[in-house]
Structure formats: C-alpha cells, structure tokens
Enzyme design. Sequence first.
Site, PDB file in Angstrom:
ATOM      1  N   ASP A  92       0.861  -1.186   0.000  1.00  0.00           N
ATOM      2  CA  ASP A  92       0.000   0.000   0.000  1.00  0.00           C
ATOM      3  C   ASP A  92       0.892   1.229   0.000  1.00  0.00           C
ATOM      4  OD1 ASP A  92       0.724  -0.789   2.695  1.00  0.00           O
ATOM      5  OD2 ASP A  92      -0.566   0.813   3.439  1.00  0.00           O
ATOM      6  N   GLU A 150      -0.100  -1.054   5.835  1.00  0.00           N
ATOM      7  CA  GLU A 150       1.007  -0.571   6.677  1.00  0.00           C
ATOM      8  C   GLU A 150       0.932   0.924   6.906  1.00  0.00           C
ATOM      9  OE1 GLU A 150       4.912   1.040   7.805  1.00  0.00           O
ATOM     10  OE2 GLU A 150       3.804   1.494   5.987  1.00  0.00           O
TER      11      GLU A 150
HETATM   12  C1  LIG Z   1      10.681   4.867   6.697  1.00  0.00           C
HETATM   13  C2  LIG Z   1       9.408   4.202   7.207  1.00  0.00           C
HETATM   14  C3  LIG Z   1       9.757   3.193   8.272  1.00  0.00           C
HETATM   15  C4  LIG Z   1       8.634   3.610   6.087  1.00  0.00           C
HETATM   16  C5  LIG Z   1       7.272   3.066   6.465  1.00  0.00           C
HETATM   17  N1  LIG Z   1       6.667   2.424   5.348  1.00  0.00           N
HETATM   18  C6  LIG Z   1       6.349   4.160   6.895  1.00  0.00           C
HETATM   19  O1  LIG Z   1       6.147   5.114   6.179  1.00  0.00           O
HETATM   20  N2  LIG Z   1       5.699   4.009   8.028  1.00  0.00           N
HETATM   21  C7  LIG Z   1       4.682   4.909   8.494  1.00  0.00           C
HETATM   22  C8  LIG Z   1       5.219   6.038   9.296  1.00  0.00           C
HETATM   23  O2  LIG Z   1       4.488   7.038   9.417  1.00  0.00           O
HETATM   24  O3  LIG Z   1       6.322   5.988   9.839  1.00  0.00           O
END
Ligand SMILES: CC(C)C[C@H](N)C(=O)NCC(=O)O
Length: 475
Positions: A98, A163
């Site tokens: 996603d 996610e």
């Molecule tokens: C760099 C992050 C760990 C990447 C992850 N997919 C993400 O965007 N998580 C949501 C967040 O808001 O941290």
Amino acid sequence: LPHPPPTPHLGKCVAFQALREWVAIESDSSNVLKRPDLHHMMEKAAQKLRLMGGMVELVDIGQQELPDGQTLALPKVVTAQFGSDPNKRTVCIYGHVDVQPAKMDDGWATDPYNLTDINGNLYGRGASDNKAPVLAWIHAVEAYQALHMELPVNVKFIIEGMEETGSNGLEDMIVAQRDIFFSDVDYIIISDCGWLSRRPALTYGTRGNCYFFAEVIEGPKQDLHSGVYGGTVIEPMTDLIGILDTLIDPNGKILIPGIREAVAPLSDEEWKMYQDIQFDLENYKNKIGVDQLMYNSKVDLLAHMWRYPTVSIHGIQGAFSDHGTKTVIPAKVVAKFSIRQVPNMDPAVVKKQVTDYLHLVFSKRKSPNKLKVTMVIGAKPWLADTQDPVFEAGKAAIKRVFNVDPDLIREGATIPIARTFQDVTGKSIIMMPIGGFDDGLHSQNEKMSRYNYIEGTKYFIAYLHEVSLIKKTSV
Ligand SMILES: CC(C)C[C@H](N)C(=O)NCC(=O)O
C-alpha cells in the site's frame, strides 16, 4: 563514499517492468475510495508469487471500522512459501504494497503512478516505500530459480496492504498464525526503510507512533461568513489552534506531562555509537532544504531523529486549504497529529496522557464548543540486539556486494508490525533497507534509484546465502 557507478538504463528489464506495473496501481490505503485498487494490488502480488511456483494464500483479515461507523473489507494479506526443507533455515520477508496518497497537484514533477526513469532514478509513489524493496526480494528468489540453483534457505513472504495506516488487522493474523505460518520461521526480515547516507545500513530500531484526531465540534451548525458572523461566535478553529499550540514548544520540548519522563535515558554506549556514525549535518540540511536544524550537534540530531519522541501536526480537516481567499468560519475542524514513540513509552499510557491534557487545556478556554480526542494508531517502538547472528549475516552480505561495512542505524519512522513480530513470535528481526537517504518517502517525487534497486537485489541474494551459513556454524 563515492557516488554509485552508473547503472545501465533498465529499458525493458523485467525488474523495471514489474515495478512499473506495481506503481501504476494507486494502492492508497488511507483513501477508502481506492480500496478496489488496493484489493487489486494484493491480487497482483499474490499472482506474481504464484507464477513463481510459491505456495500462496490470500488471507482474509476481516473488516475495517471507519470513523462514521461503516465497515470496509481490509485488503487480504498475501503469504507465500518457497521450500520447506526442515534441514534449512527459514526466513520470512515482510513488506507492504500500500502507499501514501499522491497527486500531481501536490507538486510532483511527473505522474506519481507512471514510473518515470530520470537520470538513474525511478520516480513514482511507492517506488521506495515499499514496492521496489518487496520486488527486490521477489527478484532475489527469481534469480536463484533462473539459475536453477536451489534456494539456500526456505523463504516465506508476508505482504500486507495497510502498513501506511497502522497495519489494521495484521496483529490478529500474526497471533492466529504464530504456531502455524511462523512456527518454522527463524528470522523475520523487513526492508521498509532507508539508508542514512550513501553508505548501506542495517537498521536495529524504529520509533512507534500514536496518531490522534482532535475534533472541535458542536460549534455553529454550518460554516459561516466570517464578515457577517465573525466576532459573534467562538470559533472552533481558534479553539483548535489554541490547544494544538500547547503540545510542543518552539525548541521541540514536548509539553504534555509524563511524555518526556517515560523516555529511556541515552546511554554512554549509544552516545558513542551515534558519535561514530558518519553523518554530515550540512548535507542533511541541503537534502531537506533548510538553513537551520533543531539541534546543531550530530549526536543530538541523530538522537532526536531516532530515540526521542516528537510531536508532528499533520493537518486540519475542515479547514480551508485551497488556493484563494475564502472568508469562512469552519463549523467543525479535526486536527491530525502524531507522537513518535520510543522505549519506554507505552501507547496506552500516552493515549490517556494526551487525552487528559488536551481536555484540561481546552476546559481553561471556557469554550461552549466540544472537544473529542481519539487515538487512531498506537504502534510501539522496536529495538533489536545487534549482536544477533542475523546482523552478522547482513554485514557480510553488504560487504560482499557493496564492499563496505554498513552503518548500524535506527529509524525515526514506524513499521507498526515490527514490535508485534518481536513480541508475538519471539523471532529475531532485522531491517535491511535498500532505500536511498533521499528517496522522498511520503513526499513529492518519491523515487528508488536504479542502483539501489538492482544492487539491493544482489544484496538480498547474497543475504540468503549468508543467512544459510548461520546454521552451519551454530549447529
Ligand atoms: C521509513 C518508514 C519506516 C517507512 C514506512 N513504510 C512508513 O512510512 N511508516 C509509516 C510512518 O508514518 O512511519
């Protein structure tokens, strides 16, 4: 570190085509109108793994309850398995397909859903977060297959589609699958983050996140003309801005009682680790386009990026935000803000601290409007033991492919499920990013470099080999 050597133009390369097809699907998990695209994305990922001969399942994880009480089917979780040899180690690759929202109007230089190859970079929403890394793992398995080489370890995949909005429904599935899908898994691998610089990195910690909605409601029954009614009503927006301003001071100090007190103190060992990391503050400023940072020393900056909490205010629903000069008093406004979580904060405690504090601050305004505070995401931080053999295998694979020793870093952002994996399955977890430090995740012009995509795939291939050696030395 030198700049990476030019990678040949990918042209019709299968890796490029696969990423192009995946990026073309607007699998935005935060927009309920895009849910059919998200379902399609999950099907496409499952189909890819099926065509490779994997044992694939699309696991129903139920419904999502929306703020208005309606329900919506969650995207199914894709699981796949390649090999089940009990004499081999088993790794489980977690990833998500996603994406965050993106539109040309946000200021993209190219169509976010049309993967565009410019000067060695592949631009598109989700290119780095997290479609190319998931594909790189798939290509790693494909490479073994194409060479008719036996996989050195059994490889499982778990790919989700929520996610970006807190991994709704996944925790229950992991609990349910703990003694089934996860029973033979030795190591869980996540490649959903980025390097700190041009030097490859292994990640041993992430911050968690508590995401809040603060609604000021029961003001006027509809939006009002600010000239005709301004000065007569107590405006919901003024109330909201007033309480938001009490969350954090201009120096970054969080003002909510109890939050800072919960944070584990920085140890001398950590201080030393941060001090030893090569990280240039000037480069960092240039990368994000600011002249001044909140902290001027490397250690302070890294510590506040990785292991202290922070408050970010993301937006106000109901507020006028378009071009032009609409003179309106919004009747109802909803602020969206989040607090990144670090050891030893607990989202359940943070929820109460924030809710109590905002109600107290709001009550002092003596406003007739009403405040409603809801925590919509409560993800815990994750921290791993870097002495675990999975990290040694990671270092060896990086050395083999990039010929450097990696940085050992933490990540300021959140992968909600990392801590759940740790707590529920008890398995060792490693994060093996292949994203570049300047990939622009969640931002305009997100990209994955061709270099990182292709070399990252080689690195994953090498890692499967290295991780298989753990067995030989430890048995
Ligand atoms: C760099 C992050 C760990 C990447 C992850 N997919 C993400 O965007 N998580 C949501 C967040 O808001 O941290």
